[in-house]
Motif scaffolding. Sequence first.
Motif, mmCIF file in Angstrom:
data_model
loop_
_atom_site.group_PDB
_atom_site.id
_atom_site.type_symbol
_atom_site.label_atom_id
_atom_site.label_comp_id
_atom_site.label_asym_id
_atom_site.label_seq_id
_atom_site.Cartn_x
_atom_site.Cartn_y
_atom_site.Cartn_z
ATOM 1 N N LEU A 112 3.283 19.485 -19.393
ATOM 2 C CA LEU A 112 3.301 20.394 -18.246
ATOM 3 C C LEU A 112 4.676 20.421 -17.584
ATOM 4 N N SER A 113 5.332 19.265 -17.539
ATOM 5 C CA SER A 113 6.665 19.220 -16.942
ATOM 6 C C SER A 113 7.645 20.071 -17.745
ATOM 7 N N LEU A 114 7.578 19.969 -19.043
ATOM 8 C CA LEU A 114 8.447 20.774 -19.901
ATOM 9 C C LEU A 114 8.126 22.258 -19.790
ATOM 10 N N GLU A 115 6.838 22.576 -19.743
ATOM 11 C CA GLU A 115 6.410 23.974 -19.676
ATOM 12 C C GLU A 115 6.795 24.622 -18.345
ATOM 13 N N ARG A 116 6.579 23.908 -17.252
ATOM 14 C CA ARG A 116 6.796 24.494 -15.923
ATOM 15 C C ARG A 116 8.249 24.405 -15.451
ATOM 16 N N TYR A 117 8.919 23.289 -15.787
ATOM 17 C CA TYR A 117 10.224 23.035 -15.189
ATOM 18 C C TYR A 117 11.348 22.896 -16.216
ATOM 19 N N GLY A 118 10.995 22.910 -17.501
ATOM 20 C CA GLY A 118 12.004 22.837 -18.537
ATOM 21 C C GLY A 118 12.690 21.487 -18.643
ATOM 22 N N GLU A 119 12.037 20.448 -18.160
ATOM 23 C CA GLU A 119 12.608 19.101 -18.237
ATOM 24 C C GLU A 119 11.491 18.072 -18.232
ATOM 25 N N ARG A 120 11.797 16.889 -18.729
ATOM 26 C CA ARG A 120 10.808 15.824 -18.769
ATOM 27 C C ARG A 120 10.676 15.175 -17.386
ATOM 28 N N ILE A 121 9.611 14.408 -17.211
ATOM 29 C CA ILE A 121 9.226 13.918 -15.879
ATOM 30 C C ILE A 121 10.330 13.108 -15.213
ATOM 31 N N ILE A 122 10.875 12.131 -15.914
ATOM 32 C CA ILE A 122 11.882 11.251 -15.307
ATOM 33 C C ILE A 122 13.130 12.036 -14.923
ATOM 34 N N SER A 137 4.398 20.079 -6.653
ATOM 35 C CA SER A 137 5.270 21.238 -6.859
ATOM 36 C C SER A 137 6.718 20.902 -6.537
ATOM 37 N N GLU A 138 7.610 21.819 -6.868
ATOM 38 C CA GLU A 138 9.014 21.672 -6.494
ATOM 39 C C GLU A 138 9.170 21.601 -4.977
ATOM 40 N N GLU A 139 8.410 22.423 -4.274
ATOM 41 C CA GLU A 139 8.487 22.426 -2.815
ATOM 42 C C GLU A 139 8.094 21.064 -2.251
ATOM 43 N N SER A 140 7.038 20.474 -2.802
ATOM 44 C CA SER A 140 6.589 19.178 -2.296
ATOM 45 C C SER A 140 7.595 18.082 -2.597
ATOM 46 N N PHE A 142 0.808 -1.211 0.000
ATOM 47 C CA PHE A 142 0.000 0.000 0.000
ATOM 48 C C PHE A 142 0.846 1.268 0.000
ATOM 49 N N CYS A 143 0.251 2.357 -0.465
ATOM 50 C CA CYS A 143 0.859 3.684 -0.373
ATOM 51 C C CYS A 143 -0.226 4.730 -0.518
ATOM 52 N N PHE A 144 0.084 5.960 -0.123
ATOM 53 C CA PHE A 144 -0.862 7.071 -0.270
ATOM 54 C C PHE A 144 -0.348 8.018 -1.348
ATOM 55 N N GLU A 145 -1.213 8.423 -2.251
ATOM 56 C CA GLU A 145 -0.829 9.306 -3.353
ATOM 57 C C GLU A 145 -0.562 10.728 -2.851
ATOM 58 N N CYS A 146 0.690 11.078 -2.617
ATOM 59 C CA CYS A 146 1.017 12.466 -2.290
ATOM 60 C C CYS A 146 0.624 13.361 -3.462
ATOM 61 N N SER A 147 -0.041 14.461 -3.151
ATOM 62 C CA SER A 147 -0.479 15.405 -4.172
ATOM 63 C C SER A 147 -0.719 16.745 -3.509
ATOM 64 N N ASP A 148 -0.468 17.801 -4.232
ATOM 65 C CA ASP A 148 -0.732 19.142 -3.693
ATOM 66 C C ASP A 148 -2.219 19.420 -3.550
ATOM 67 N N ARG A 149 -3.056 18.490 -3.992
ATOM 68 C CA ARG A 149 -4.497 18.619 -3.744
ATOM 69 C C ARG A 149 -4.811 18.399 -2.269
ATOM 70 N N PHE A 150 -3.901 17.707 -1.568
ATOM 71 C CA PHE A 150 -4.113 17.349 -0.169
ATOM 72 C C PHE A 150 -3.093 18.059 0.728
ATOM 73 N N ASP A 151 -3.193 17.809 2.024
ATOM 74 C CA ASP A 151 -2.192 18.264 2.984
ATOM 75 C C ASP A 151 -0.930 17.430 2.756
ATOM 76 N N ILE A 152 0.065 18.023 2.119
ATOM 77 C CA ILE A 152 1.220 17.253 1.681
ATOM 78 C C ILE A 152 1.989 16.668 2.857
ATOM 79 N N ARG A 211 16.405 14.492 -10.646
ATOM 80 C CA ARG A 211 16.995 15.669 -9.989
ATOM 81 C C ARG A 211 16.637 15.700 -8.510
ATOM 82 N N HIS A 212 15.437 15.227 -8.176
ATOM 83 C CA HIS A 212 15.013 15.193 -6.774
ATOM 84 C C HIS A 212 15.416 13.896 -6.073
ATOM 85 N N GLN A 213 16.195 13.067 -6.747
ATOM 86 C CA GLN A 213 16.708 11.812 -6.169
ATOM 87 C C GLN A 213 15.582 10.892 -5.694
#
Length: 428
Positions: free
Chosen positions: A220-230, A191-194, A149-159, A235-237
């Motif tokens: 969206l990843s390219l538009e917002r962060y200038g890089e692809r998802i993977i 987000s980057e912060e999350s 099991f796992c919980f989907e972290c998302s900025d929609r919720f209390d991260i 980058r965030h290890q």
Amino acid sequence: MIALTHVNYYDFKTYAEDQYIIFEDKIIEVGPMTDFVNQDYEVIEGMDQLVMPGLINGHHHIYSTFARGLILPFDPENFQEILDQLWWKLDGSQDLDNVYYSGIVSGVEGVKNGITTIIDHHASGLDIKGSLETLKKAICDEVGQRGIFCFECSDRFDIDACIEENLSFAKKYQTTKTAGLFGLHAAMSLSEESLTKISKVIEDIPIHIHIAESHMDEDLSLERYGERIIHRLERHQLLKEKSLLVHCLYIDEDEAELIAKYKCTVALNVTSNMNNGVGLPDYNLFKRAGIPVIIGNDGIGSGIMPEWLNLNFTMHHRDLTPVKFGLGQVLEMVNQTYVYASSILGCKLGRIQPGYEADLLMIPYIPPTPMNKNNAFGHLCFGLANNFNPSYVWCGGKMILNHYKVKENLMDTYREASKSARQLWDRI
């Protein structure tokens, strides 16, 4: 000890006829009936029945159980609007009561489809804390299956609550019956912060995340962060070994090489992809990169065997030929699903051999044509997949389906589930 007698068995590698299988929590002995000696075993006669390892759903959304029959204003023009108009309303309105009852319903229906292990990707917006233990209670403690099991972290919720739920569960539960991954919904909802917060505390826990289910995720990843998802996750290890990356429809060659480099696994869910109209995976890309691939159903149904058949058909459709992809590739993914779940749970799943967990199903099947180890998987896909109705299921040697029925107290709980669903629908 239990002895199954006069059975045929197939474990995706070996097919044998007129066999006996002796087991407790693990398989103890397997052999031809000519060698069977009854030593006061609990004998279950299996003439004209096929025994197989219990099945695994490699990516599930148990919370989607209560979407069945739900009617909402729905007029999406893209994948994001499908999320906004249906799924994010559904998961965001769920509380622990909904989580528990959806777990019971999903577990019971999974058992009736021969599923003994579920890898779930959960979200419940009203109650984050305790939601994974609630799923464990329903799936593992009461229905009797194994659960990852796992919980989907998302900025929609209390991260912060999402992070703590993943960490606390993964650190508390690591057994052969229950384990935790670190859930992320998708990079587009974080987000980057999350991601920075998660990176600081995740340690070596593998992630479980949707990747490029739609082209919008990559765009969206390219538009917002200038890089692809993977690349962003690297980058965030966050590309930990044994991480489960789901869909990956729109990754490119460079991303595939990174997935392989970090020893991650991809989960395919083609029926869901067709339902959402988002496209189909490029299996050949995964194969070239040497990426392990497993099979889930993305919460769209109760069984997993129809996914095997749909995977075969959709790849034929994508390739515009039936000869590039076949049941051999599907079988490879089925076996890899057992390898992956075994590695997370720390046990041996997927074979009918001494020392393997006694996760077994028995289903009536009289082959109308010759059946052997070379064509047995074809018998499953074209003879059983659309009418898969096991008579018995065991998980860790415990019978969880007895002559087509689960325990009556489970069915009593199952019958109460519609009340919880009604309360959820009223909130939505």
